[in-house]
Design a protein around this motif. Structure first.
Motif, mmCIF file in Angstrom:
data_model
loop_
_atom_site.group_PDB
_atom_site.id
_atom_site.type_symbol
_atom_site.label_atom_id
_atom_site.label_comp_id
_atom_site.label_asym_id
_atom_site.label_seq_id
_atom_site.Cartn_x
_atom_site.Cartn_y
_atom_site.Cartn_z
ATOM 1 N N GLN A 190 0.729 -1.056 -0.040
ATOM 2 C CA GLN A 190 0.082 -0.017 0.083
ATOM 3 C C GLN A 190 1.034 1.085 0.043
ATOM 4 O O GLN A 190 1.857 1.228 0.587
ATOM 5 N N GLU A 191 0.211 2.300 -0.828
ATOM 6 C CA GLU A 191 1.070 3.755 -0.563
ATOM 7 C C GLU A 191 0.691 4.019 0.486
ATOM 8 O O GLU A 191 -0.392 4.336 1.324
ATOM 9 N N ALA A 192 1.786 5.094 1.192
ATOM 10 C CA ALA A 192 1.721 5.850 2.428
ATOM 11 C C ALA A 192 1.918 7.277 2.298
ATOM 12 O O ALA A 192 3.002 7.458 1.381
ATOM 13 N N GLU A 193 1.210 8.134 2.619
ATOM 14 C CA GLU A 193 1.336 9.567 2.650
ATOM 15 C C GLU A 193 1.976 10.260 3.736
ATOM 16 O O GLU A 193 1.639 9.725 4.932
ATOM 17 N N PRO A 194 3.039 10.971 3.764
ATOM 18 C CA PRO A 194 3.756 11.602 4.842
ATOM 19 C C PRO A 194 2.948 12.440 5.712
ATOM 20 O O PRO A 194 1.836 13.143 5.355
ATOM 21 N N ARG A 195 3.240 12.181 7.106
ATOM 22 C CA ARG A 195 2.369 13.212 8.093
ATOM 23 C C ARG A 195 2.874 14.745 7.811
ATOM 24 O O ARG A 195 2.200 15.366 8.207
ATOM 25 N N TRP A 196 4.080 14.706 7.572
ATOM 26 C CA TRP A 196 4.795 15.763 7.812
ATOM 27 C C TRP A 196 5.870 15.998 6.885
ATOM 28 O O TRP A 196 6.543 14.979 6.658
ATOM 29 N N THR A 197 6.174 16.912 6.198
ATOM 30 C CA THR A 197 7.128 17.160 5.217
ATOM 31 C C THR A 197 7.870 18.593 5.342
ATOM 32 O O THR A 197 7.428 19.412 5.703
#
Length: 201
Positions: A190-197
């Motif tokens: 599964q793809e994951a989105e960063p919580r913070w960048t």
């Protein structure tokens, strides 16, 4: 901490591990988590359970799409270097959940703030301590008594327990981008989105 498993770590043939993050034990699940970067520019997170099972998640290298500019003499060597998003470092750490909330937590907090606001009634012209000349001068700036509502003042705080901690993964890329992911969002396939960048770390 010693970890023994008969399952080899996922490393592509002909490639090597460049760096390894400190191994952490997740007390709530009994899992052991480790992370490492590869010579391919990728990075892996591996979770080992008490039965020797292994779950892995990969962070892919980000290759620049404008490769034709690599031979452009006007593009400096430094610009070419920072165009590549290969993973150069990875770390596993524990922090309060409110530091890096999920998108759903942010949405819930925003909705709560909109529903819990305080309005401050405006003053009428007669309530201001002004003489006649000032009343004429500032007549357009002073709200009339008919304008009973003003912009709401936000007095709420998101309902997040700062003491509740979670596990996060920090990924640093050659481009200078720092990405922080929740360990619980890193599921195989599964793809994951960063919580913070943050660019330019």
């Amino acid at each position: 901490l010693t970890v023994e498993t008969n399952i080899p770590l996922p490393v592509p043939e002909g490639e090597s591990i460049r760096s390894v993050a400190p191994i952490e034990k997740i007390e709530s699940t009994g899992q052991v988590v480790m992370g490492y970067t590869l010579s391919t520019g990728e990075a892996n997170i591996v979770r080992l359970d008490a039965n020797g099972g292994v779950q892995g998640f990969s962070f892919e290298a980000q290759i620049p799409t404008d490769m034709e500019d690599q031979d452009n003499e006007e593009v400096t060597a430094e610009e070419k270097f920072y165009r590549w998003g290969t993973v150069v470092a990875i770390d596993i750490f524990k922090a309060p959940q409110c530091f890096f909330p999920s998108a759903s937590q942010v949405t819930t907090a925003s909705s709560s703030e909109e529903n819990q606001t305080e309005t401050v009634p405006s003053k009428s012209k007669d309530e201001y301590d002004l003489d006649e000349e000032d009343k004429v001068l500032y007549s357009e700036m002073i709200p009339s008594s008919s304008s009973a509502s003003s912009a709401p003042i936000d007095i709420t705080v998101p309902d997040v327990n700062p003491a509740e901690e979670g596990w996060f993964v920090a990924v640093v890329r050659q481009s200078g981008m720092l990405e922080v992911y929740s360990l619980y969002d890193l599921n195989p396939g599964q793809e994951a989105e960063p919580r913070w960048t943050s660019p330019g770390c």
